[in-house]
Enzyme design. Structure first.
Site, mmCIF file in Angstrom:
data_model
loop_
_atom_site.group_PDB
_atom_site.id
_atom_site.type_symbol
_atom_site.label_atom_id
_atom_site.label_comp_id
_atom_site.label_asym_id
_atom_site.label_seq_id
_atom_site.Cartn_x
_atom_site.Cartn_y
_atom_site.Cartn_z
ATOM 1 N N CYS A 65 -59.864 45.792 10.204
ATOM 2 C CA CYS A 65 -58.623 45.227 9.695
ATOM 3 C C CYS A 65 -57.630 46.381 9.520
ATOM 4 C CB CYS A 65 -58.865 44.534 8.354
ATOM 5 S SG CYS A 65 -57.347 43.994 7.534
ATOM 6 N N CYS A 101 -65.786 40.004 19.054
ATOM 7 C CA CYS A 101 -66.991 39.427 18.460
ATOM 8 C C CYS A 101 -66.953 39.777 16.968
ATOM 9 C CB CYS A 101 -68.212 40.028 19.155
ATOM 10 S SG CYS A 101 -69.773 39.366 18.592
ATOM 11 N N CYS A 158 -58.847 41.311 2.291
ATOM 12 C CA CYS A 158 -57.472 41.522 1.831
ATOM 13 C C CYS A 158 -56.515 40.376 2.132
ATOM 14 C CB CYS A 158 -56.919 42.816 2.411
ATOM 15 S SG CYS A 158 -56.532 42.728 4.180
ATOM 16 N N CYS A 195 -56.688 46.894 5.485
ATOM 17 C CA CYS A 195 -57.605 47.466 4.486
ATOM 18 C C CYS A 195 -58.759 48.260 5.104
ATOM 19 C CB CYS A 195 -58.156 46.377 3.579
ATOM 20 S SG CYS A 195 -59.266 45.212 4.391
ATOM 21 N N CYS A 246 -58.461 38.234 7.001
ATOM 22 C CA CYS A 246 -59.473 39.175 6.532
ATOM 23 C C CYS A 246 -59.962 38.679 5.173
ATOM 24 C CB CYS A 246 -58.868 40.564 6.399
ATOM 25 S SG CYS A 246 -59.985 41.782 5.675
#
Length: 140
Positions: A103, A128, A57, A106, A54
């Site tokens: 995510c 996607c 984070c 976060c 991510c």
């Protein structure tokens, strides 16, 4: 029927704190649920071995071994690294019924997941994901 509330994020920052950490383009996608234009993302056609984290984070989300060429204009994966790496929630925005991918660490917006499109993948799913939501850490 409204979706059940999300568990609290492990990393929670204010909008101002996210703005300090992210570029305006990253903030628009990761924190406001935007979408980058198809075909412009840095990881759309990448075949580098490694781990996709991510961008907000640093949590591990996907691995290159689960990435495939869907030719849809965004990076596509058939499964997250761990089943608990992402949160899936209904998204009925823009007059469409989709499943949003967040995510789990976060709660940043990553993209959407689609099922039953006929891709020859082990899960019959296409995560996607916006390139701008990811950071690739190449395998050493």
């Amino acid at each position: 029927m409204s979706p059940s509330p999300l568990p609290p994020p492990k990393i929670a920052l204010t909008d101002d704190e996210w703005r300090e950490k992210l570029t305006p383009e990253e903030f628009a996608v990761l924190r406001r649920g935007g979408t980058e234009r198809p075909g412009v993302g840095e990881y759309t056609d990448t075949h580098t071995e490694g781990v996709y984290q991510c961008r907000a984070c640093g949590a591990e989300l996907f691995r290159s071994t689960e990435k495939f060429d869907s030719h849809c204009g965004w990076p596509s994966f058939f499964d997250p690294t761990h089943s608990d790496a992402v949160i899936l929630r209904p998204d009925d925005s823009h007059g469409m019924r989709r499943v949003e991918v967040l995510c789990a660490t976060c709660h940043s917006h990553l993209g959407h997941v689609f099922t039953g499109e006929g891709y020859l993948t082990p899960t019959d799913q296409r995560y996607c994901i916006n390139s701008i939501s990811l950071r690739l850490v190449p395998k050493p």
